[in-house]
Design a protein around this motif. Sequence first.
Motif, PDB file in Angstrom:
ATOM      1  N   LEU A 137      70.519  25.585  64.929  1.00 17.68           N
ATOM      2  CA  LEU A 137      70.257  26.458  66.104  1.00 17.68           C
ATOM      3  C   LEU A 137      71.136  26.239  67.368  1.00 17.68           C
ATOM      4  O   LEU A 137      71.012  25.080  68.063  1.00 17.68           O
ATOM      5  CB  LEU A 137      68.814  26.356  66.539  1.00 17.68           C
ATOM      6  CG  LEU A 137      68.089  27.383  67.412  1.00 17.68           C
ATOM      7  CD1 LEU A 137      68.395  28.724  67.276  1.00 17.68           C
ATOM      8  CD2 LEU A 137      66.725  26.852  67.962  1.00 17.68           C
ATOM      9  N   LYS A 138      71.759  27.219  67.878  1.00 18.34           N
ATOM     10  CA  LYS A 138      72.434  27.075  69.062  1.00 18.34           C
ATOM     11  C   LYS A 138      72.150  27.954  70.091  1.00 18.34           C
ATOM     12  O   LYS A 138      71.655  29.266  69.797  1.00 18.34           O
ATOM     13  CB  LYS A 138      74.215  27.539  68.642  1.00 18.34           C
ATOM     14  CG  LYS A 138      74.758  26.700  67.590  1.00 18.34           C
ATOM     15  CD  LYS A 138      76.016  27.139  67.296  1.00 18.34           C
ATOM     16  CE  LYS A 138      76.807  26.191  66.299  1.00 18.34           C
ATOM     17  NZ  LYS A 138      77.995  26.333  65.690  1.00 18.34           N
ATOM     18  N   ILE A 139      72.029  27.631  71.413  1.00 16.70           N
ATOM     19  CA  ILE A 139      71.500  28.262  72.508  1.00 16.70           C
ATOM     20  C   ILE A 139      72.843  28.322  73.441  1.00 16.70           C
ATOM     21  O   ILE A 139      73.160  27.251  73.900  1.00 16.70           O
ATOM     22  CB  ILE A 139      70.526  27.677  73.151  1.00 16.70           C
ATOM     23  CG1 ILE A 139      69.345  27.548  71.976  1.00 16.70           C
ATOM     24  CG2 ILE A 139      69.994  28.927  74.232  1.00 16.70           C
ATOM     25  CD1 ILE A 139      67.954  26.643  72.607  1.00 16.70           C
ATOM     26  N   GLN A 140      73.019  29.492  73.765  1.00 17.70           N
ATOM     27  CA  GLN A 140      74.067  29.337  74.811  1.00 17.70           C
ATOM     28  C   GLN A 140      73.753  29.743  76.133  1.00 17.70           C
ATOM     29  O   GLN A 140      72.943  30.269  76.428  1.00 17.70           O
ATOM     30  CB  GLN A 140      75.435  30.776  74.357  1.00 17.70           C
ATOM     31  CG  GLN A 140      76.009  30.407  73.040  1.00 17.70           C
ATOM     32  CD  GLN A 140      76.577  31.531  72.591  1.00 17.70           C
ATOM     33  OE1 GLN A 140      76.606  32.924  72.941  1.00 17.70           O
ATOM     34  NE2 GLN A 140      77.974  31.393  71.817  1.00 17.70           N
ATOM     35  N   ARG A 141      74.519  29.210  77.205  1.00 22.11           N
ATOM     36  CA  ARG A 141      74.403  29.396  78.418  1.00 22.11           C
ATOM     37  C   ARG A 141      72.593  29.316  78.701  1.00 22.11           C
ATOM     38  O   ARG A 141      71.950  30.066  78.984  1.00 22.11           O
ATOM     39  CB  ARG A 141      74.513  30.785  78.989  1.00 22.11           C
ATOM     40  CG  ARG A 141      76.127  31.133  78.586  1.00 22.11           C
ATOM     41  CD  ARG A 141      76.456  32.564  79.059  1.00 22.11           C
ATOM     42  NE  ARG A 141      75.652  33.622  78.661  1.00 22.11           N
ATOM     43  CZ  ARG A 141      75.750  33.903  77.193  1.00 22.11           C
ATOM     44  NH1 ARG A 141      76.911  33.497  76.458  1.00 22.11           N
ATOM     45  NH2 ARG A 141      74.981  35.096  76.943  1.00 22.11           N
TER      46      ARG A 141
END
Lengths: 114, 113
Positions: free
Chosen positions: A77-81
């Motif tokens: 799971l990637k969360i940007q900014r």
Amino acid sequence: GAGVSQSPRYKVAKRGQDVALRCDPISGHVSLFWYQQALGQGPEFLTYFQNEAQLDKSGLPSDRFFAERPEGSVSTLKIQRTQQEDSAVYLCASSPRGQGSGAFFGQGTRLTVV
Amino acid sequence: AQSVSQHNHHVILSEAASLELGCNYSYGGTVNLFWYVQYPGQHLQLLLKYFSGDPLVKGIKGFEAEFIKSKFSFNLRKPSVQWSDTAEYFCAGDGEAGNMLTFGGGTRLMVKP
């Protein structure tokens, strides 16, 4: 391993940083789920995979959130900014074929955005 | 929209007291219901589940729950609690597709020795 494994257990990120959270499901489990649990609340559904196919991503709160499971086992799971409102515990769960969403949960990754 | 609600946020009991935690659901169509427990510092563990059949479901550690369709309820019960039952309890449900759980807000149970 015997259970669902998540890493890291704790992550502190500065606002605006990108983060990646890993989930190792129970070997052979077809279904994989991600949930977000804010402090004092129950988990809320984010997304669901069956093998490598992402069948439901309706719970992802914004386009800054992205999940993948390219080989049908480990998921990220990637969360940007990252934003402060992203601070929560992120739970991964897996279940074998035919067991629906009554799944086995990992211990979660506690993300704190400062 | 499907929803699950738990009305008791905090419950304090003495050892050997009986326990009943409320859970109500709102679903269209088929519903599967679950109770999970989270002990301090540990992951969510499945206590019991109801898919169909006998509405009285027995789970681990002496817990049971009764599915009452007319009341849209799935309350968790235990006749005599122990200090080790101190934990947070979550009711959850999913629909026929079985592709996501909807959780209630949880009930924190404290059992005093």
